[in-house]
Design an enzyme around this catalytic site. Structure first.
Site, short mmCIF file in Angstrom:
data_model
loop_
_atom_site.label_atom_id
_atom_site.label_comp_id
_atom_site.label_asym_id
_atom_site.label_seq_id
_atom_site.Cartn_x
_atom_site.Cartn_y
_atom_site.Cartn_z
N ASP A 1 -7.91 1.91 52.58
CA ASP A 1 -6.90 1.36 53.03
C ASP A 1 -5.59 2.01 52.13
O ASP A 1 -4.75 0.83 52.67
CB ASP A 1 -6.69 0.58 54.04
CG ASP A 1 -6.17 0.85 54.93
OD1 ASP A 1 -4.97 1.48 54.70
OD2 ASP A 1 -4.85 -0.61 55.51
N ASN B 1 -1.46 9.19 60.21
CA ASN B 1 0.28 8.09 60.41
C ASN B 1 1.19 9.23 59.76
O ASN B 1 1.96 8.04 59.28
CB ASN B 1 -0.34 7.09 60.19
CG ASN B 1 -0.19 6.55 59.21
OD1 ASN B 1 -0.78 7.61 58.52
ND2 ASN B 1 0.10 4.92 59.39
N HIS C 1 4.22 2.14 48.86
CA HIS C 1 5.21 2.42 49.79
C HIS C 1 6.23 2.67 48.64
O HIS C 1 5.91 2.28 47.47
CB HIS C 1 5.85 0.23 50.44
CG HIS C 1 4.90 1.04 51.80
ND1 HIS C 1 5.24 1.46 52.67
CD2 HIS C 1 3.25 0.27 52.10
CE1 HIS C 1 3.93 1.56 54.19
NE2 HIS C 1 3.01 0.49 53.65
N HIS D 1 -10.51 5.79 54.34
CA HIS D 1 -9.15 5.63 54.83
C HIS D 1 -8.32 5.31 53.40
O HIS D 1 -8.02 4.60 52.93
CB HIS D 1 -9.44 3.96 55.74
CG HIS D 1 -8.40 3.53 56.15
ND1 HIS D 1 -8.90 3.02 57.44
CD2 HIS D 1 -7.08 3.79 56.08
CE1 HIS D 1 -7.46 2.33 57.62
NE2 HIS D 1 -6.44 3.04 56.98
N HIS E 1 -11.43 -1.33 58.42
CA HIS E 1 -10.89 -2.88 57.42
C HIS E 1 -11.17 -3.75 58.85
O HIS E 1 -10.41 -4.70 59.34
CB HIS E 1 -9.14 -3.10 57.18
CG HIS E 1 -8.48 -2.24 57.86
ND1 HIS E 1 -8.34 -2.55 59.63
CD2 HIS E 1 -6.95 -0.81 58.18
CE1 HIS E 1 -6.91 -1.89 60.44
NE2 HIS E 1 -6.78 -1.15 59.37
ZN LIG Z 1 -5.18 1.17 59.96
#
Ligand SMILES: [Zn+2]
Length: 443
Positions: free
Chosen positions: A318, A100, A322, A66, A240
């Site tokens: 994860d 994404n 940013h 992830h 997660h």
């Molecule tokens: Zn997620």
């Protein structure tokens, strides 16, 4: 250390001296032509290069299920190049790149592009995750079969960042991926129960006046999806996991013999929602804003125990980079997510090893073998033994050092561990017998 120029292609054999494989007795490891050629007392063996691993632990190269690499579309936050550099620095030899992006990785074209970029840079293997629904729109299945058949050979499908909340679509996706032994990785978040949600629903969110994010929003979807996966006889992976209740549901599903696996992030193993109120960085610091949110100390305890007993199969970062302007703003406006590739192993040492919950063999299982098996990555997650691909990590568990965001390879700096002292340091990483990191630095 020898002075061979690794970029010249002259080095084909590397002798690692005195590494403690999975924390065991010191042993030499010979890497030749991309594989582990020999293990044992290799004092008489000549090699192109020798790496002194005295006191270091050797683990199979870590595998992340992830990772958000952000390319294409948000190259200001991360690129395949910088993200895989961060991965190598963290001891990883393979990462699954979430879908994404912009455009979304929902076609063979996009997943092949991301996969090829990973191959070109060569810091770590990049295994693209395919979107479940077209454009992450949640209304129409993406081209799952075309992505599975592409050069990227996609096996993990996820709308991560968004939940596949439509039960009919989720059922169809679970049915569809059976044809190619795929798995649907669900970001479990009931959308109506989390509208405007900012922080775990509880005492802290009430005191801070932030809209609560109830545990049931995660647990309801996990329960539904376990039942759906069992109903159609397919494979579900839960992204997660963050609550004690989710752990109970997954434990129940596994007791039924259903094909359900789960991951936990390093930050959910170490941090709680109280960070939003009391931290060295002050209250309301959006560095702690993440999806799913940080939960309570009781949840952290349950997650650690579940990872130790195997209810939760693996650790997944994860890693969510940013840029500063998206994080350094007021809490409600800030982006959700934290970077994690370069600190994952240290956090796991702190949360799981120093607490006696996992030994190094357990860490290798949860951070390499299990995630590789779930992602069907045949070349990764193998034990460090003769004949296995030369994917490994040398780690020094004896040091403790403050986390310095400025020293990271990631293009973003949104780590929640800034200033915190964590144990351990990745000294070297090898991908198919070639070093990607040596003496803590990118090769
Ligand atoms: Zn997620």
């Amino acid at each position: 250390m020898s002075t061979y120029d690794l970029h010249e292609g002259t080095v084909t054999t590397i002798l690692i001296r005195g590494a403690r494989i999975l924390g065991g007795a010191p042993s030499d490891i010979l890497l030749r032509d991309g594989v582990v050629a020999d293990i044992g007392d290799l004092a008489g063996v000549r090699a192109d290069q020798t790496v002194d691993a005295d006191g270091l632990i050797a683990l199979p190269g870590l595998v992340d299920l992830h990772t958000h690499l952000r390319e294409p579309g948000r190259e200001d936050a991360e690129t395949v190049e910088t993200g895989t550099q961060a991965a190598a620095r963290g001891g990883y030899t393979a990462v699954h790149a979430m879908a994404n992006t912009s455009p979304v990785a929902d076609t063979a074209g996009v997943v092949e592009q991301v996969w090829r970029l990973g191959q070109e840079y060569g810091h770590c293997d990049v295994q693209p995750v395919g979107a479940v629904t077209s454009g992450l729109g949640g209304s129409q299945l993406a081209e799952l079969g075309a992505m599975a058949d592409s050069a990227a050979r996609v096996r993990v499908f996820s709308d991560d960042g968004k939940c596949v909340s439509d039960a009919v679509l989720m059922r169809r996706a679970l049915e569809y991926v059976k044809a190619f032994d795929g798995v649907v990785a669900q970001h479990a978040q009931e959308p109506r129960l989390t509208e405007g949600a900012q922080l775990n629903e509880g005492e802290v969110s009430a005191r801070l006046g932030l809209i609560g994010w109830p545990a049931v929003a995660e647990e309801a979807i996990i329960a539904r999806d376990c039942l759906l996966a069992a109903h159609v006889g397919s494979r579900l992976h839960v992204c997660h996991v963050s609550t004690a209740g989710s752990v109970e549901i997954i434990r129940w599903a596994k007791s039924k013999g259903w094909d359900v696996t789960a991951e936990v992030t390093p930050h959910h193993l170490l941090l709680t929602d109280s960070c939003a109120e009391r931290s060295p960085l002050g209250p309301y610091n959006p560095i702690y804003k993440v999806n799913p949110p940080l939960r309570t100390a009781e949840d952290v305890r349950a997650l650690r125990e579940a990872l130790a007993d195997g209810t939760i199969d693996c650790v997944a970062t994860d890693h969510a980079p940013h840029p500063v302007e998206d994080k350094e703003t007021e809490w409600a406006a800030a982006a959700m997510g934290m970077i994690g590739l370069e600190t994952a192993l240290s956090v796991v040492q702190e949360a799981m090893v120093e607490t006696g919950l996992l030994d190094w063999a357990g860490v290798a299982d949860r951070m390499s073998a299990r995630p590789a098996a779930i992602g069907r990555l045949a070349g990764h997650g193998r034990p460090v033994e003769p004949g296995a691909p030369g994917n490994l990590t040398l780690f020094d568990p004896s040091v403790r050092q403050p986390v310095d965001p400025a020293a990271m390879a990631s293009k973003s700096r949104n780590t929640p561990y800034e200033g915190l002292t964590l144990p351990g340091r990745v000294v070297a990483t090898f991908l198919r017998g070639r070093p990607t990191v040596l003496e803590g630095k990118l090769v």
